[in-house]
Design a protein around this motif. Structure first.
Motif, PDB file in Angstrom:
ATOM      1  N   SER A  73     -31.742  12.117 -25.035  1.00  0.00           N
ATOM      2  CA  SER A  73     -30.854  12.477 -26.145  1.00  0.00           C
ATOM      3  C   SER A  73     -29.811  13.455 -25.629  1.00  0.00           C
ATOM      4  CB  SER A  73     -31.656  13.102 -27.294  1.00  0.00           C
ATOM      5  OG  SER A  73     -32.307  14.278 -26.860  1.00  0.00           O
ATOM      6  N   ASN A  75     -26.576  16.459 -27.100  1.00  0.00           N
ATOM      7  CA  ASN A  75     -25.852  17.167 -28.157  1.00  0.00           C
ATOM      8  C   ASN A  75     -24.480  17.579 -27.642  1.00  0.00           C
ATOM      9  OD1 ASN A  75     -27.582  17.965 -30.739  1.00  0.00           O
ATOM     10  ND2 ASN A  75     -28.941  17.941 -28.964  1.00  0.00           N
ATOM     11  N   TYR A  94     -27.023  12.774 -30.479  1.00  0.00           N
ATOM     12  CA  TYR A  94     -27.213  11.355 -30.178  1.00  0.00           C
ATOM     13  C   TYR A  94     -28.522  11.160 -29.423  1.00  0.00           C
ATOM     14  CZ  TYR A  94     -26.672   6.859 -27.800  1.00  0.00           C
ATOM     15  OH  TYR A  94     -26.870   5.598 -27.316  1.00  0.00           O
ATOM     16  N   SER A  95     -29.244  10.099 -29.772  1.00  0.00           N
ATOM     17  CA  SER A  95     -30.443   9.752 -29.012  1.00  0.00           C
ATOM     18  C   SER A  95     -30.492   8.241 -28.830  1.00  0.00           C
ATOM     19  CB  SER A  95     -31.707  10.233 -29.730  1.00  0.00           C
ATOM     20  OG  SER A  95     -32.007   9.415 -30.837  1.00  0.00           O
ATOM     21  N   GLU A  98     -32.339   6.471 -31.764  1.00  0.00           N
ATOM     22  CA  GLU A  98     -31.567   6.276 -32.981  1.00  0.00           C
ATOM     23  C   GLU A  98     -30.514   5.185 -32.807  1.00  0.00           C
ATOM     24  OE1 GLU A  98     -29.942   9.984 -34.112  1.00  0.00           O
ATOM     25  OE2 GLU A  98     -31.835  10.773 -34.888  1.00  0.00           O
ATOM     26  N   ALA A  99     -29.941   5.113 -31.612  1.00  0.00           N
ATOM     27  CA  ALA A  99     -28.930   4.079 -31.355  1.00  0.00           C
ATOM     28  C   ALA A  99     -29.542   2.683 -31.464  1.00  0.00           C
ATOM     29  CB  ALA A  99     -28.323   4.289 -29.972  1.00  0.00           C
ATOM     30  N   TYR A 104     -26.895   6.376 -37.963  1.00  0.00           N
ATOM     31  CA  TYR A 104     -25.770   7.259 -37.708  1.00  0.00           C
ATOM     32  C   TYR A 104     -26.257   8.510 -36.982  1.00  0.00           C
ATOM     33  CZ  TYR A 104     -23.073   4.426 -40.968  1.00  0.00           C
ATOM     34  OH  TYR A 104     -22.439   3.393 -41.586  1.00  0.00           O
ATOM     35  N   PRO A 105     -25.452   9.062 -36.085  1.00  0.00           N
ATOM     36  CA  PRO A 105     -25.869  10.294 -35.387  1.00  0.00           C
ATOM     37  C   PRO A 105     -25.901  11.477 -36.345  1.00  0.00           C
ATOM     38  CG  PRO A 105     -23.583   9.788 -34.870  1.00  0.00           C
ATOM     39  CD  PRO A 105     -24.122   8.608 -35.640  1.00  0.00           C
ATOM     40  N   ASP A 106     -26.755  12.440 -36.029  1.00  0.00           N
ATOM     41  CA  ASP A 106     -26.777  13.683 -36.808  1.00  0.00           C
ATOM     42  C   ASP A 106     -25.463  14.427 -36.577  1.00  0.00           C
ATOM     43  OD1 ASP A 106     -29.338  12.979 -37.469  1.00  0.00           O
ATOM     44  OD2 ASP A 106     -30.273  14.276 -35.980  1.00  0.00           O
ATOM     45  N   TYR A 107     -25.031  15.201 -37.578  1.00  0.00           N
ATOM     46  CA  TYR A 107     -23.776  15.922 -37.434  1.00  0.00           C
ATOM     47  C   TYR A 107     -23.844  17.262 -38.150  1.00  0.00           C
ATOM     48  CZ  TYR A 107     -22.815  14.693 -42.295  1.00  0.00           C
ATOM     49  OH  TYR A 107     -22.889  14.568 -43.661  1.00  0.00           O
ATOM     50  N   LYS A 127     -28.443  14.846 -41.506  1.00  0.00           N
ATOM     51  CA  LYS A 127     -29.528  14.450 -40.609  1.00  0.00           C
ATOM     52  C   LYS A 127     -30.453  13.476 -41.318  1.00  0.00           C
ATOM     53  CE  LYS A 127     -33.086  16.303 -37.534  1.00  0.00           C
ATOM     54  NZ  LYS A 127     -33.750  17.507 -37.013  1.00  0.00           N
TER      55      LYS A 127
END
Length: 237
Positions: A73, A75, A94-95, A98-99, A104-107, A127
């Protein structure tokens, strides 16, 4: 300029870090860490950053070790100052896992204002499809005492409050304290925690820190939240 430190905590947490400052140009920093959490999960963590008066950017990748179920992952954190004393920032997480799930990526989006003796800010976090907002405030009372407070509310209607303070006892000793209250909708998950630490300069090249994280809920008869933990850290410069 090279700094190294080692951190060991009673809950089996372990961390070794080496930091290289001003690599190539002033304002750059490269960090490499080997970490083990309280579940004995191990990982390598890096950080590549650059900052000056107008821009601060940091990329931090994490690579799990000895566990095929864990995926890499990263950041990315970017902060820009415009106009003076107003800071705008964004954080993306991004990990690989998750992809693959097409999530959607955490923000995190935030705005902050900085005065001579205080800082105030508002941030919005996304998240796992949920959103939360946090207002935070920091105040420097004098050269020896400072405190901060943060209030968070998420889309589930679960507020939390964190109040922390720091007191400089003398030129070599600093004491810190933190009080956390979390009130989710479920009363079974409500908890109180108290954090205490003491930082002591051991020599011209060594600093020692001892700390404790106390589950205040359990002291009051509750049975939720992580157990108490204590730790000790020595930093060499």
């Amino acid at each position: 300029n090279i700094t190294s430190k080692c951190k060991v905590v009673s809950d089996k947490t372990y961390e070794e870090t080496i930091v290289f400052k001003d690599v190539g140009t002033e304002g750059t920093k490269v960090e490499a860490s080997y970490k083990q959490n309280n579940k004995s999960e191990k990982s390598l963590v890096g950080a590549f950053s650059f900052n000056n008066e107008l821009v601060n950017i940091c990329l931090s990748p994490t690579i799990p070790l000895y566990d095929e179920k864990k995926t890499p992952s990263a950041n990315l954190d970017l902060v820009v100052q415009y106009p003076k004393e107003i800071f705008w920032g964004v954080n993306l997480a991004y990990s690989v896992e998750e992809a693959k799930k097409k999530e959607y990526p955490d923000y995190k989006v935030r705005v902050q204002t900085v005065g001579d003796e205080f800082t105030a800010g508002l941030s919005i976090d996304g998240k796992g499809g949920e959103t939360s907002g946090t207002f935070n405030y920091f105040q420097k009372v004098d050269d020896d005492y400072k405190y901060s407070a943060a209030f968070t509310l998420d889309t589930a209607g679960s507020p939390s409050v964190v109040v922390a303070g720091e007191r400089k006892v003398d030129s070599d000793t600093t004491a810190k304290g933190k009080f956390t209250v979390c009130t989710p909708k479920s009363s079974d998950e409500q908890h109180l925690r108290v954090g205490l630490s003491l930082k002591q300069k051991l020599s011209s090249h060594a600093v020692g820190t001892v700390g404790a994280d106390i589950n205040a809920t359990s002291l009051l008869g509750g049975k939720i939240g992580p157990d108490h933990s204590v730790g000790f850290e020595v930093s060499m410069e």
